[in-house]
Enzyme design. Structure first.
Site, short mmCIF file in Angstrom:
data_model
loop_
_atom_site.label_atom_id
_atom_site.label_comp_id
_atom_site.label_asym_id
_atom_site.label_seq_id
_atom_site.Cartn_x
_atom_site.Cartn_y
_atom_site.Cartn_z
N ASN A 1 -36.22 20.48 9.13
CA ASN A 1 -35.76 20.06 10.46
C ASN A 1 -36.10 21.15 11.48
OD1 ASN A 1 -33.37 21.89 10.75
ND2 ASN A 1 -32.75 20.77 8.91
N ASP B 1 -29.26 16.62 4.52
CA ASP B 1 -28.26 15.75 3.88
C ASP B 1 -28.83 15.07 2.64
OD1 ASP B 1 -26.27 16.28 5.72
OD2 ASP B 1 -26.98 14.75 7.11
N LYS C 1 -49.61 18.21 -6.31
CA LYS C 1 -49.73 17.66 -4.96
C LYS C 1 -49.89 16.14 -5.03
CE LYS C 1 -52.59 17.89 -0.89
NZ LYS C 1 -53.97 18.01 -0.47
N PHE D 1 -19.97 23.16 12.27
CA PHE D 1 -20.62 22.65 13.47
C PHE D 1 -20.73 21.15 13.36
CE2 PHE D 1 -22.47 25.97 16.23
CZ PHE D 1 -21.93 27.07 15.60
N LYS E 1 -15.09 14.94 11.38
CA LYS E 1 -15.65 16.00 10.51
C LYS E 1 -14.62 17.10 10.25
CE LYS E 1 -20.48 15.20 11.43
NZ LYS E 1 -21.62 15.42 12.26
N LYS F 1 -13.78 17.35 6.35
CA LYS F 1 -14.33 18.54 5.67
C LYS F 1 -13.29 19.66 5.55
CE LYS F 1 -19.02 17.47 7.21
NZ LYS F 1 -20.40 17.95 7.12
N1 CTP Z 1 -23.18 20.86 6.39
C1 CTP Z 1 -23.14 21.50 5.17
N2 CTP Z 1 -23.78 20.98 4.09
C2 CTP Z 1 -24.47 19.82 4.20
C3 CTP Z 1 -24.54 19.15 5.47
C4 CTP Z 1 -23.87 19.71 6.52
O1 CTP Z 1 -22.51 22.57 5.07
N3 CTP Z 1 -25.10 19.34 3.14
C5 CTP Z 1 -22.43 21.46 7.50
C6 CTP Z 1 -23.28 21.99 8.65
O2 CTP Z 1 -23.63 23.34 8.45
C7 CTP Z 1 -22.32 21.83 9.83
C8 CTP Z 1 -21.50 20.60 9.45
O3 CTP Z 1 -21.64 20.45 8.04
O4 CTP Z 1 -21.44 22.92 9.94
C9 CTP Z 1 -21.87 19.31 10.13
O5 CTP Z 1 -23.24 19.05 10.03
P1 CTP Z 1 -23.84 17.75 10.73
O6 CTP Z 1 -25.31 17.70 10.44
O7 CTP Z 1 -23.39 17.69 12.16
O8 CTP Z 1 -23.09 16.59 10.00
P2 CTP Z 1 -23.20 15.90 8.63
O9 CTP Z 1 -21.97 16.23 7.86
O10 CTP Z 1 -24.50 16.24 7.95
O11 CTP Z 1 -23.13 14.35 8.99
P3 CTP Z 1 -24.12 13.47 9.89
O12 CTP Z 1 -25.51 14.07 9.71
O13 CTP Z 1 -24.00 12.12 9.32
O14 CTP Z 1 -23.61 13.57 11.29
#
Ligand code: CTP
Length: 405
Positions: free
Chosen positions: A210, A280, A290, A325, A339, A343
């Site tokens: 990303n 995710d 490859k 975040f 969240k 969490k």
């Molecule tokens: N995060 C994490 N581990 C993951 C995904 C996310 O620790 N596998 C943490 C990120 O570092 C951040 C928070 O979760 O502090 C939220 O991340 P965000 O991308 O906003 O949300 P997601 O939980 O991934 O949900 P979505 O993408 O559906 O909004």
């Protein structure tokens, strides 16, 4: 923050980057510091004494036998006057002298007499920088407490590209000023910070990633360290370097590696700030070779990664503060609150990608901070460094209020 009482000695040795020291003088003054320059004779082949004197508004010290002209022993008086010394550029020769206690000019003599923080910005050809002798000297200086301002990679005056370019004056100034204005609010505490993207391999040459640059997490690590915390920074791939010696950096690539690194240090942590953009989903299988192009469509099967924030949230004790975040594009506050709850975080920092100048690729950010006590605080668009300072202040207030730590 301007610091009118800050006295900085600027040591300049003989390298082409010496011309950048002229703007460094200006930047330090803009931050409220008074600057006195100590130059080697070779430095004056690159910049003139008159320029240095005019800009610093002080005499330039070059001659170690200045005692003949002044009543005071000059290098001792300067060592007492200074709050810190910056050496920029620092040539291989000067670094060698510093590491081996050789004092044969004003700058190297002063170095031995000085018992204040020293910041060294090496600048040289990349082969010289990587020579074992130079690396050993830098290591010796770092072990003795000097702050080595890691050189940048880029175009070098010798016509090649690579490591060895002196850090830009803006970067040097900001590191020195923030390090010298450090406080001790978080002394004795250990903080874990995650930063950057994760790379999830598809095959030996491709990955899912990303656009996260890692800047926000790096700024948070610097801010926590500058307030006295010992910081472990677990980071995905990024081109940023850490500055504060109290940051221990752990480099990882995948979400699984990030989780493992965090699990190892979290039990000893008082604060965890999860600023990484963790994938995710990750490919169910990594192709051993490859993947070749064919005329058919290609679908990738993905599996969910473990949520690191939620995992730490589940494990956390009453004495630990966990900050997450939330990156949202719609129903921002509502999603951030979900969240926070799901969490089991103490605090969520909400980034809305809808705000111009906020988010992934910018050097600025606009955040809303929410916490378990129901407090909501919305900031304004600021530099990520300032946003990091706001977040850390919020965390400290929250911990004091809730009696954590
Ligand atoms: N995060 C994490 N581990 C993951 C995904 C996310 O620790 N596998 C943490 C990120 O570092 C951040 C928070 O979760 O502090 C939220 O991340 P965000 O991308 O906003 O949300 P997601 O939980 O991934 O949900 P979505 O993408 O559906 O909004």
């Amino acid at each position: 923050m301007p610091n009118p009482s800050l006295h900085i000695l600027l040591g300049i040795s003989g390298g082409i980057a010496a011309y950048k020291s002229l703007s460094l003088i200006r930047l330090l003054q803009k931050n409220g510091a008074e600057v006195k320059v100590v130059a080697t004779p070779h430095a004056l082949e690159f910049v003139t004494e008159l320029s240095l004197q005019t800009l610093s508004k002080n005499p330039v010290y070059v001659n170690p036998f200045a005692i003949l002209e002044n009543v005071e022993v000059e290098h001792i008086a300067l060592a007492d006057w200074a709050d810190a010394m910056i050496v920029a550029p620092a040539t291989a020769n000067l670094i060698g002298k510093f590491a081996n206690g050789i004092a044969d000019d004003a700058l190297s003599t002063l170095f031995l007499a000085l018992q204040k923080p020293v910041f060294i910005a090496p600048a040289m050809n990349k082969n010289m920088l990587h020579h074992p002798a130079v690396q050993a000297n830098l290591q010796t200086l770092a072990q003795r407490g000097c702050h080595i301002l890691a050189s940048d990679s880029g175009y070098l005056a010798c016509g090649t590209t690579g490591d060895g370019r002196m850090q830009e004056p803006e970067q040097i100034c900001s590191t020195v000023i923030s390090s010298l204005s450090a406080t001790s609010e978080l002394n004795g505490m250990h903080a874990l910070v995650t930063a950057g993207p994760t790379y999830e391999p598809i095959d030996p040459v491709r990955f899912i990633g990303n656009f996260s640059s890692g800047l926000m997490g790096f700024q948070l690590a610097e801010e926590l360290a500058s307030r006295g915390a010992a910081v472990t920074l677990v980071t995905g791939p990024t081109h940023y370097n850490t500055q504060n010696p109290n940051i221990q950096r752990v480099d990882v690539q995948t979400a699984a590696q990030m989780l493992e690194a965090c699990q190892q240090v979290f039990p000893q942590c008082d604060i965890a700030v999860m600023a990484a953009a963790v994938a995710d989903y990750t490919p169910q299988q990594v192709a051993p070779e490859k993947i070749k192009k064919t005329d058919a469509q290609l679908s990738l099967a993905l599996k969910k990664t473990t949520d690191i924030l939620a995992t730490l949230g589940k494990q956390k004790s009453e004495k630990q503060c966990v900050v997450g975040f939330a990156l949202e594009t719609e129903h921002e506050l509502e999603n951030a609150q979900t969240k926070l709850k799901n969490k089991n975080a103490d605090i969520i920092v909400l980034n809305s990608l809808k705000n111009e100048g906020a988010g992934f690729k910018c050097s600025t950010n606009l955040v809303t901070i929410i916490d378990k006590n129901g407090r909501i605080s919305t900031g304004t668009l600021k530099d990520k460094k300032e946003v990091a300072a706001d977040i850390v202040s919020y965390v400290i207030e929250y911990m004091n209020f809730t009696n954590i730590g």
